[in-house]
Design an enzyme around this catalytic site. Structure first.
Site, PDB file in Angstrom:
ATOM      1  N   LYS A  53     108.999  21.546  14.453  1.00 44.46           N
ATOM      2  CA  LYS A  53     109.989  21.478  15.530  1.00 44.46           C
ATOM      3  C   LYS A  53     110.937  20.294  15.307  1.00 44.46           C
ATOM      4  CE  LYS A  53     106.787  18.922  18.445  1.00 44.46           C
ATOM      5  NZ  LYS A  53     106.390  18.590  19.792  1.00 44.46           N
ATOM      6  N   TYR A  65     126.828  -9.588  18.225  1.00 48.00           N
ATOM      7  CA  TYR A  65     127.203  -9.389  19.625  1.00 48.00           C
ATOM      8  C   TYR A  65     126.316 -10.200  20.558  1.00 48.00           C
ATOM      9  CZ  TYR A  65     130.211  -5.420  18.491  1.00 48.00           C
ATOM     10  OH  TYR A  65     131.217  -4.631  18.011  1.00 48.00           O
TER      11      TYR A  65
HETATM   12  C1  PLP Z   1     101.591  21.325  21.269  1.00 43.94           C
HETATM   13  C2  PLP Z   1     101.763  20.434  20.096  1.00 43.94           C
HETATM   14  N1  PLP Z   1     100.938  20.551  19.049  1.00 43.94           N
HETATM   15  C3  PLP Z   1     101.052  19.764  17.965  1.00 43.94           C
HETATM   16  C4  PLP Z   1     102.021  18.786  17.902  1.00 43.94           C
HETATM   17  C5  PLP Z   1     102.094  17.905  16.693  1.00 43.94           C
HETATM   18  O1  PLP Z   1     101.811  16.589  17.048  1.00 43.94           O
HETATM   19  P1  PLP Z   1     101.705  15.444  15.925  1.00 43.94           P
HETATM   20  O2  PLP Z   1     103.086  15.263  15.403  1.00 43.94           O
HETATM   21  O3  PLP Z   1     101.224  14.255  16.657  1.00 43.94           O
HETATM   22  O4  PLP Z   1     100.781  15.965  14.895  1.00 43.94           O
HETATM   23  C6  PLP Z   1     102.884  18.616  18.977  1.00 43.94           C
HETATM   24  C7  PLP Z   1     103.899  17.558  18.926  1.00 43.94           C
HETATM   25  O5  PLP Z   1     104.250  16.898  19.852  1.00 43.94           O
HETATM   26  C8  PLP Z   1     102.766  19.468  20.109  1.00 43.94           C
HETATM   27  O6  PLP Z   1     103.580  19.350  21.151  1.00 43.94           O
END
Ligand code: PLP
Length: 363
Positions: free
Chosen positions: A34, A259
């Site tokens: 994602k 700044y």
């Molecule tokens: C439902 C779910 N599973 C897995 C993950 C993967 O998490 P990580 O990047 O900590 O492995 C996420 C990420 O936020 C998530 O929302």
């Protein structure tokens, strides 16, 4: 060639994937891609990780980007669909979905009513809230959700189960054990496959591995654990973020830098100005002292991070010249450390780079 480059090592990503497999042994892997693969570039990451058992995304458009690029790997929509119209798209593109609320069950029912002759096999993962209190049906709703989903002809009758940890990054917090035990008790009478573990679950909570694990951060080589870096668990940071020195100037003791005149020299020194700033996604809140790496040596950032530039205290004994490359993070300078200096988490740093940064993959 842009001033700021993020170079992603395919070899590191492959290593991290293998390392996850070696830790979880028989569990299947949903590679979490994602948010543009945590800022690394989703299509290229999907190519590298094509041996994953599934890809995990948060949004339907992310799933469609993968399908439109002809990836046939199973895809799980981990945040679920947002409205009834999305259900048709899921079916058309063979995308599996999380169901996290009874409202979504009602949307499935409404869809079934409107498409009574449909013969599909939508794969559903029922997410149970075991204490994160974000998405997920309450344990008391499990039987009702299952009973209602099971009457829907277009849903695969084998429903999988999922939960998500809230504190798995903290080994001393027993809440993860409580979440696991509640989840395993709830799903015990049922048949579906199970998934609990994110990256922290994979590293620190072997009892959470179950049928499927869902690593995100570990694929990119960073550690999800408090006060640890990926290298300590044999992961390799995939991304190296770098820029270059664009000016060097001598400063006398007592002069202000940047700044707000936020920082003052305590001795005569030399300052490097480097071409990166919060306009590239480098954290504005990086404190004075945050390290950068030039020619293998660490130097501290001083003064405020500005939109396009950062100032670095070289001292008087340096060998740095204009044009020298500067590493902001990478395998030799852990992004986890930069996150600590910036009061944030490495997740945010790796995925907030802006379009000004050139992302390039190397072998
Ligand atoms: C439902 C779910 N599973 C897995 C993950 C993967 O998490 P990580 O990047 O900590 O492995 C996420 C990420 O936020 C998530 O929302």
């Amino acid at each position: 060639m842009s001033a700021v480059n993020a170079v992603i090592s395919r070899k590191a990503v492959r290593h991290n994937f293998k390392r996850i497999k070696s830790i979880v042994k028989t569990s299947r892997v949903i590679s979490v891609l994602k948010a543009n693969a945590y800022g690394h570039g989703v299509l290229e990451m999907a190519r590298i990780l094509v041996d994953s058992d599934a890809f995990g995304v948060a949004r339907l458009e992310e799933a469609l980007e993968l399908r439109n690029a002809d990836f046939t790997t199973p895809i799980l929509l981990m945040e679920g669909f947002f409205n009834t119209a999305d259900i048709e798209v899921l079916i058309e593109h063979d995308i599996q979905t999380v169901i996290h609320s009874l409202e979504q069950v009602s949307q499935l029912e409404a869809f079934a009513k409107a498409h009574s002759t449909l013969t599909a096999n939508l794969k559903v993962w029922l997410k149970i809230d075991t204490g994160m209190n974000r998405l997920g049906i309450a344990p008391s709703q499990l039987d009702e959700a299952l009973a209602r989903i099971n009457t829907l002809g277009f849903v695969d009758s084998k429903i999988n189960f999922m939960t998500h940890f809230s504190c798995a990054d903290d080994l001393d917090n027993c809440f993860t054990s409580e979440q696991m035990s509640q989840f395993y008790t709830l799903v015990e009478p049922h048949d579906g496959e199970l998934t609990l573990a994110n990256s922290a679950g994979i590293i620190a909570w072997p009892d959470s591995h179950a049928d499927w694990v869902r690593p995100g951060l570990l694929l990119y080589g960073c550690s999800p654990m408090l006060n640890r870096i990926g290298e300590q668990d044999d992961f390799i940071a995939a991304m190296t973020l770098s820029t270059s020195v664009i000016a060097i100037k001598p400063l006398a003791k007592g002069e202000n830098v940047g700044y707000g005149a936020h920082w003052k020299t305590e001795r005569d020194t030399q300052l490097a100005v480097i071409a990166i700033g919060y306009g590239d996604g480098y954290p504005r809140h990086a404190k004075a002292g945050t390290p950068v790496l030039i020619n293998g040596n660490r130097y501290p950032i001083v003064g405020r991070v500005s939109m396009d530039m950062v100032t670095v205290d070289l001292g008087n004994e340096h060998q740095v010249s204009c044009g020298d490359p500067v590493i902001m993070w990478g395998p030799q300078l852990p992004v986890e450390e930069i996150a600590q200096w910036s009061d944030t988490i490495c997740y945010e740093l790796i995925l907030q780079l802006t379009s000004r940064v050139d992302i390039k993959f190397v072998e």
